[in-house]
Motif scaffolding. Sequence first.
Motif, PDB file in Angstrom:
ATOM      1  N   MET A  61      16.472  -7.268 -68.632  1.00 33.97           N
ATOM      2  CA  MET A  61      15.668  -7.535 -67.461  1.00 33.97           C
ATOM      3  C   MET A  61      14.641  -8.608 -67.795  1.00 33.97           C
ATOM      4  N   ALA A  62      14.088  -9.232 -66.806  1.00 33.86           N
ATOM      5  CA  ALA A  62      13.093 -10.274 -66.981  1.00 33.86           C
ATOM      6  C   ALA A  62      11.874  -9.735 -67.713  1.00 33.86           C
ATOM      7  N   ALA A  63      11.130 -10.637 -68.361  1.00 33.58           N
ATOM      8  CA  ALA A  63       9.981 -10.242 -69.164  1.00 33.58           C
ATOM      9  C   ALA A  63       8.974  -9.420 -68.366  1.00 33.58           C
ATOM     10  N   SER A  64       8.646  -9.852 -67.147  1.00 28.79           N
ATOM     11  CA  SER A  64       7.662  -9.124 -66.347  1.00 28.79           C
ATOM     12  C   SER A  64       8.314  -8.056 -65.478  1.00 28.79           C
ATOM     13  N   GLY A  65       9.628  -8.101 -65.354  1.00 24.91           N
ATOM     14  CA  GLY A  65      10.333  -7.157 -64.503  1.00 24.91           C
ATOM     15  C   GLY A  65      10.275  -7.502 -63.027  1.00 24.91           C
ATOM     16  N   THR A  66       9.632  -8.618 -62.696  1.00 26.55           N
ATOM     17  CA  THR A  66       9.496  -9.025 -61.298  1.00 26.55           C
ATOM     18  C   THR A  66       9.913 -10.478 -61.141  1.00 26.55           C
ATOM     19  N   GLY A  67      10.843 -10.719 -60.245  1.00 25.80           N
ATOM     20  CA  GLY A  67      11.286 -12.077 -59.951  1.00 25.80           C
ATOM     21  C   GLY A  67      10.966 -12.427 -58.512  1.00 25.80           C
ATOM     22  N   VAL A  68      11.064 -13.718 -58.211  1.00 19.46           N
ATOM     23  CA  VAL A  68      10.813 -14.199 -56.862  1.00 19.46           C
ATOM     24  C   VAL A  68      11.854 -15.248 -56.500  1.00 19.46           C
ATOM     25  N   MET A  69      12.374 -15.131 -55.282  1.00 22.26           N
ATOM     26  CA  MET A  69      13.263 -16.153 -54.735  1.00 22.26           C
ATOM     27  C   MET A  69      12.748 -16.494 -53.345  1.00 22.26           C
ATOM     28  N   ILE A  70      12.572 -17.783 -53.092  1.00 21.72           N
ATOM     29  CA  ILE A  70      12.136 -18.268 -51.786  1.00 21.72           C
ATOM     30  C   ILE A  70      13.233 -19.177 -51.260  1.00 21.72           C
ATOM     31  N   ILE A  71      13.699 -18.890 -50.050  1.00 20.44           N
ATOM     32  CA  ILE A  71      14.731 -19.725 -49.419  1.00 20.44           C
ATOM     33  C   ILE A  71      14.161 -20.266 -48.108  1.00 20.44           C
ATOM     34  N   ARG A  72      14.041 -21.580 -48.032  1.00 24.17           N
ATOM     35  CA  ARG A  72      13.583 -22.243 -46.806  1.00 24.17           C
ATOM     36  C   ARG A  72      14.789 -22.958 -46.213  1.00 24.17           C
ATOM     37  N   LEU A  80      13.331 -20.309 -57.362  1.00 24.56           N
ATOM     38  CA  LEU A  80      13.475 -18.978 -57.937  1.00 24.56           C
ATOM     39  C   LEU A  80      12.985 -18.891 -59.358  1.00 24.56           C
ATOM     40  N   THR A  81      12.681 -17.676 -59.737  1.00 25.72           N
ATOM     41  CA  THR A  81      12.336 -17.341 -61.103  1.00 25.72           C
ATOM     42  C   THR A  81      12.720 -15.890 -61.340  1.00 25.72           C
ATOM     43  N   ASP A  82      13.068 -15.573 -62.566  1.00 25.44           N
ATOM     44  CA  ASP A  82      13.331 -14.168 -62.894  1.00 25.44           C
ATOM     45  C   ASP A  82      12.143 -13.562 -63.643  1.00 25.44           C
ATOM     46  N   GLY A 106      21.471 -11.471 -62.392  1.00 20.80           N
ATOM     47  CA  GLY A 106      20.689 -11.847 -63.575  1.00 20.80           C
ATOM     48  C   GLY A 106      19.467 -10.978 -63.745  1.00 20.80           C
ATOM     49  N   MET A 107      18.885 -10.520 -62.645  1.00 20.77           N
ATOM     50  CA  MET A 107      17.724  -9.635 -62.732  1.00 20.77           C
ATOM     51  C   MET A 107      18.103  -8.291 -63.351  1.00 20.77           C
ATOM     52  N   LEU A 108      19.374  -7.920 -63.257  1.00 21.29           N
ATOM     53  CA  LEU A 108      19.833  -6.649 -63.817  1.00 21.29           C
ATOM     54  C   LEU A 108      20.302  -6.767 -65.257  1.00 21.29           C
ATOM     55  N   THR A 109      20.435  -7.977 -65.745  1.00 21.21           N
ATOM     56  CA  THR A 109      20.984  -8.207 -67.078  1.00 21.21           C
ATOM     57  C   THR A 109      19.950  -7.955 -68.155  1.00 21.21           C
ATOM     58  N   PRO A 132      18.271  -8.783 -71.512  1.00 15.70           N
ATOM     59  CA  PRO A 132      18.184 -10.018 -72.286  1.00 15.70           C
ATOM     60  C   PRO A 132      18.808  -9.913 -73.670  1.00 15.70           C
ATOM     61  N   ASP A 133      19.001  -8.695 -74.181  1.00 15.93           N
ATOM     62  CA  ASP A 133      19.624  -8.496 -75.486  1.00 15.93           C
ATOM     63  C   ASP A 133      21.139  -8.445 -75.389  1.00 15.93           C
ATOM     64  N   GLY A 134      21.673  -8.640 -74.170  1.00 25.42           N
ATOM     65  CA  GLY A 134      23.113  -8.654 -73.997  1.00 25.42           C
ATOM     66  C   GLY A 134      23.744  -7.292 -73.862  1.00 25.42           C
ATOM     67  N   GLY A 135      22.945  -6.254 -73.730  1.00 24.65           N
ATOM     68  CA  GLY A 135      23.495  -4.910 -73.674  1.00 24.65           C
ATOM     69  C   GLY A 135      23.454  -4.363 -72.364  1.00 24.65           C
TER      70      GLY A 135
END
Length: 67
Positions: free
Chosen positions: A1-12, A29-31, A59-62, A64-67
């Motif tokens: 999971m992302a370092a902060s656990g919070t991502g943002v996606m903005i679609i205009r 976007l950022t994860d 990607g937010m569910l992945t 980072p250690d590949g597990g």
Amino acid sequence: MAASGTGVMIIRVWVEEGSAQPLRAHVRLTDDIVSGAERSMTLVRVDAVCRTVREWLEGMLTDPDGG
């Protein structure tokens, strides 16, 4: 999971009249919300927007250690 656990996606989204592909979707976007927007792109196809959203969500569910 992302370092902060919070991502943002903005679609205009807007339509460019007279264009062969009138859809425009600007995606930012950022994860990891701590690091701010990491990527930015403008897409012109619905399937590309959907694919980008799906890949980002997966990607937010992945782990980072590949597990």
